[in-house]
Design an enzyme around this catalytic site. Structure first.
Site, short mmCIF file in Angstrom:
data_model
loop_
_atom_site.label_atom_id
_atom_site.label_comp_id
_atom_site.label_asym_id
_atom_site.label_seq_id
_atom_site.Cartn_x
_atom_site.Cartn_y
_atom_site.Cartn_z
N ASP A 137 -2.34 6.53 6.17
CA ASP A 137 -3.35 5.66 5.56
C ASP A 137 -3.72 4.62 6.61
O ASP A 137 -3.03 3.62 6.78
CB ASP A 137 -2.77 5.00 4.30
CG ASP A 137 -3.72 3.96 3.70
OD1 ASP A 137 -4.83 3.76 4.24
OD2 ASP A 137 -3.33 3.35 2.68
N TRP A 195 0.83 -1.21 0.00
CA TRP A 195 0.00 0.00 0.00
C TRP A 195 0.86 1.25 0.00
O TRP A 195 0.53 2.24 -0.66
CB TRP A 195 -1.01 -0.02 1.15
CG TRP A 195 -2.05 -1.08 0.93
CD1 TRP A 195 -2.27 -2.18 1.68
CD2 TRP A 195 -2.99 -1.15 -0.18
NE1 TRP A 195 -3.29 -2.94 1.13
CE2 TRP A 195 -3.74 -2.33 0.00
CE3 TRP A 195 -3.26 -0.34 -1.29
CZ2 TRP A 195 -4.75 -2.72 -0.89
CZ3 TRP A 195 -4.26 -0.73 -2.18
CH2 TRP A 195 -4.99 -1.90 -1.97
N LYS A 254 -12.65 -2.18 5.73
CA LYS A 254 -11.86 -3.05 6.60
C LYS A 254 -12.44 -3.04 8.01
O LYS A 254 -12.96 -4.04 8.47
CB LYS A 254 -10.39 -2.60 6.64
CG LYS A 254 -9.49 -3.09 5.51
CD LYS A 254 -9.90 -2.65 4.14
CE LYS A 254 -9.04 -3.20 3.03
NZ LYS A 254 -8.10 -2.25 2.45
C1 LIG Z 1 -7.52 -1.74 1.31
C2 LIG Z 1 -6.48 -0.70 1.46
C3 LIG Z 1 -6.33 0.34 0.52
C4 LIG Z 1 -7.20 0.45 -0.71
O1 LIG Z 1 -8.48 0.80 -0.33
P1 LIG Z 1 -9.62 1.07 -1.42
O2 LIG Z 1 -10.71 1.60 -0.52
O3 LIG Z 1 -9.94 -0.23 -2.06
O4 LIG Z 1 -9.13 2.08 -2.36
C5 LIG Z 1 -5.35 1.28 0.73
N1 LIG Z 1 -4.55 1.22 1.81
C6 LIG Z 1 -4.65 0.24 2.73
C7 LIG Z 1 -3.74 0.23 3.90
C8 LIG Z 1 -5.62 -0.74 2.58
O5 LIG Z 1 -5.74 -1.72 3.49
#
Ligand SMILES: *Cc1c(COP(=O)(O)O)cnc(C)c1O
Length: 359
Positions: free
Chosen positions: A171, A101, A195
């Protein structure tokens, strides 16, 4: 049979929340409508959104000089929105690279400015996070970006980086709401909902007010934090049903004692699983001990030829979505807030049985 869903995302939701959604599906609070059918500007939905924001602020202790935005486009859109909004005339930004990521965030940021990678754990297949004494921060960076929990690698950073006056951007897609954090240490926190928050379609951004309103030229209206902040996340139609469901999750978390209580339960669950992995060489965790994620636990079997049998046996017992990410293989058990301790116990028991019959 009770099903335990270990998916990394979209992921398990609290059963009580799903039951409440079901009960309110056709006729929300006597309105005669489903939440899906309401005007986002009507008083019913405005109330739902305001309550969700208030509950999230309370849970996370969001200071008053931060805006909470309910957006769409996923965390992946934030990979672009962050540089578009935060470069503020500077030439570049600092990024920590701890895995898949981080790499995606870095790649996107390079479209808007120079990226200084302050440190990377690529040398050891992203199995750890470099400590801050190994970071090479640029004092002129517009911001410092990192991924406190790498969902694919299962690498979590439990300390908060010190970046002085340079805004810290995180993030938090797979760690938000799993334990208390000090929001005032961050310039921007963002997370996709699917998540640890609620259904896919909702993206949460928490941004310090003074960082809003200085987008790079050409920024699309929908990518400007100021537009969303000035319009209370109602510039266009928000992901109404996802936001409503997230609001119910916030109430569920509050009823369970908030984030400190969640951290205790999450540590209990993670310890059960990591202890099981450490107790035998039949299974192993690829992640450095100090960075073992509370939320996403990748692990491998000594003999990868047994992977299929392991997954099949697990599924027969209701333990589903344990297959590791396609880029790393093996297994991954995601144990977000909504995963009960009993689910982790069931997995650990199964792992013991499987080892006995195949070890
Ligand atoms: C799942 C995830 C993403 C991507 O998320 P989307 O909502 O599908 O764009 C980005 N960063 C992390 C840490 C993630 O777990």
């Amino acid at each position: 049979m009770t099903i335990y869903n270990f998916s990394a995302g979209p992921a398990v939701l609290p059963r009580d929340v799903l039951l409440q959604v079901q009960a309110e599906m056709i006729n929300w609070h006597g309105s005669g409508m489903s939440v899906m059918e309401m005007s986002h500007r009507g008083k019913e939905f405005m109330g739902i959104a305001a309550e969700a924001e208030a509950d999230l602020r309370e849970l996370m202790g969001v200071p008053v000089h931060y805006k909470v935005l309910f957006l769409q486009g996923g965390a992946s859109s934030q990979f672009a929105m962050v540089p578009m909004n935060l470069l503020r005339g500077k030439t570049g930004a600092d990024y920590l690279n701890t895995g898949e990521w981080s790499k995606k965030a870095i790649k996107e940021a390079k479209r808007y400015g120079a990226v200084n990678v302050v440190a990377t754990s690529e040398d050891k297949h992203f199995s750890y996070a470099p400590t801050q004494d190994q970071w090479k921060l640029d004092p002129d960076a517009a911001y410092v970006h990192y991924t406190p929990n790498e969902t694919i690698g299962g690498v979590e950073i439990f300390w908060t980086p010190e970046t002085g006056s340079v805004p810290l951007v995180a993030d938090m897609s797979s760690t938000i709401l799993s334990r208390p954090i000090d929001v005032s240490k961050f310039g921007v926190i963002y997370a996709g909902a699917q998540k640890n928050i609620g259904p896919a379609g909702l993206t949460i951004v928490i941004v310090r007010e003074d960082l809003i309103g200085q987008t790079v030229p050409g920024t699309p209206t929908m990518f400007d934090y100021k537009i969303h902040a000035d319009n209370e996340s109602m510039y266009n139609t928000p992901a109404t049903f996802s936001l409503y469901t997230a609001g119910l999750v916030f109430k569920w978390l509050k009823a369970r004692g908030g984030l400190a209580a969640m951290e205790n339960t999450n540590r209990e669950k993670a310890n059960l699983l990591y202890d099981a992995l450490d107790a035998t060489d039949f299974y192993s965790s690829p992640v450095a001990k100090e960075n073992r994620s509370l939320m996403n636990v990748p692990f491998t079997l000594k003999d990868a030829a047994l992977d299929e049998a392991f997954l099949k046996g697990a599924k027969e017992l209701g333990l589903i979505q344990l297959k590791g990410h396609r880029s790393v293989g093996g297994m991954r058990a995601s144990i977000y807030n909504a995963m009960p301790v009993e689910g982790v116990r069931a997995l650990v028991d199964y792992m013991g049985e499987f080892e006995k019959s195949h070890g």
